[in-house]
Design a protein around this motif. Structure first.
Motif, PDB file in Angstrom:
ATOM      1  N   MET A  40      69.598 -14.213  21.029  1.00  0.00           N
ATOM      2  CA  MET A  40      69.053 -14.885  19.861  1.00  0.00           C
ATOM      3  C   MET A  40      68.568 -13.815  18.879  1.00  0.00           C
ATOM      4  O   MET A  40      67.857 -12.899  19.260  1.00  0.00           O
ATOM      5  N   CYS A  55      60.571 -18.213  22.252  1.00  0.00           N
ATOM      6  CA  CYS A  55      60.637 -18.064  23.715  1.00  0.00           C
ATOM      7  C   CYS A  55      60.686 -19.425  24.398  1.00  0.00           C
ATOM      8  O   CYS A  55      61.462 -19.616  25.342  1.00  0.00           O
ATOM      9  N   HIS A  80      61.831 -22.151  23.066  1.00  0.00           N
ATOM     10  CA  HIS A  80      63.146 -22.700  22.740  1.00  0.00           C
ATOM     11  C   HIS A  80      64.219 -22.097  23.650  1.00  0.00           C
ATOM     12  O   HIS A  80      65.067 -22.818  24.188  1.00  0.00           O
ATOM     13  N   MET A  81      64.191 -20.769  23.850  1.00  0.00           N
ATOM     14  CA  MET A  81      65.169 -20.119  24.720  1.00  0.00           C
ATOM     15  C   MET A  81      65.015 -20.595  26.162  1.00  0.00           C
ATOM     16  O   MET A  81      66.011 -20.786  26.868  1.00  0.00           O
ATOM     17  N   SER A 136      67.810 -22.495  28.442  1.00  0.00           N
ATOM     18  CA  SER A 136      68.246 -21.983  29.744  1.00  0.00           C
ATOM     19  C   SER A 136      68.216 -23.060  30.835  1.00  0.00           C
ATOM     20  O   SER A 136      68.771 -22.859  31.910  1.00  0.00           O
TER      21      SER A 136
END
Length: 166
Positions: free
Chosen positions: A1, A126, A128-129, A133
């Motif tokens: 990202m 973070c 959002h990531m 995942s």
């Protein structure tokens, strides 16, 4: 990202700027009116000269209150700026901010500032990531990582409550 991806997840925000000769009371009003805690310091031609944050003001007040006696932004601003561009990695910039212990970073496009990102923006990235995942990119269904996290949560909860896992 990268930073471009991060900006796409955030709401629009106007770039707040001020000048080095702005009074502290005018700066406080600017912060309140724009619901921000940081502003870029620019010269009369719009070139960046530094950044001023609430933290800069408090730090200057504690370390050297005489620098604030005339009450100008230029006496408290940070002038050795670290910036980022749209192509920079969110993880790398977040790491730089943590190592440097600062909470705001200007984003540049063609060497011109377009936004100030805060550490909260990176925390949001973070989260959002992490959510990305946990789901399959194609189906958007929970994946094995999600299953493993939920299973561990349920195991811990059953141990805490002294109940069987079922």
């Amino acid at each position: 990202m990268n930073i471009t991806d991060l900006l796409e997840t955030l709401h629009e925000q106007r770039l707040v700027t001020t000048t080095a000769d702005t009074t502290m009371s005018a700066l406080a009003r600017l912060f309140v009116e724009n619901a921000t805690s940081a502003a870029l310091v620019v010269d009369s031609s719009g070139r960046m000269k530094g950044i001023i944050t609430e933290r800069d003001i408090v730090k200057t007040l504690v370390e050297n209150p005489k620098r604030l006696t005339n009450g100008c932004v230029g006496n408290a601003m940070t002038s050795n700026l670290i910036t980022c561009t749209l192509d920079d990695s969110v993880v790398e910039i977040f790491s730089v901010m943590n190592k440097g212990k600062f909470r705001h970073i200007p984003v540049l496009i063609d060497n011109k500032p377009v936004r100030i990102l805060s550490i909260q923006d990176f925390h949001q990235a973070c989260r959002h990531m992490h959510l990305l995942s946990l789901t399959d990119e194609l189906t958007r269904l929970p994946n094995r990582r999600y299953f493993n996290e939920r299973l561990q949560f349920e195991i811990d909860r059953s141990k805490t409550r002294g109940l069987p896992l079922s």
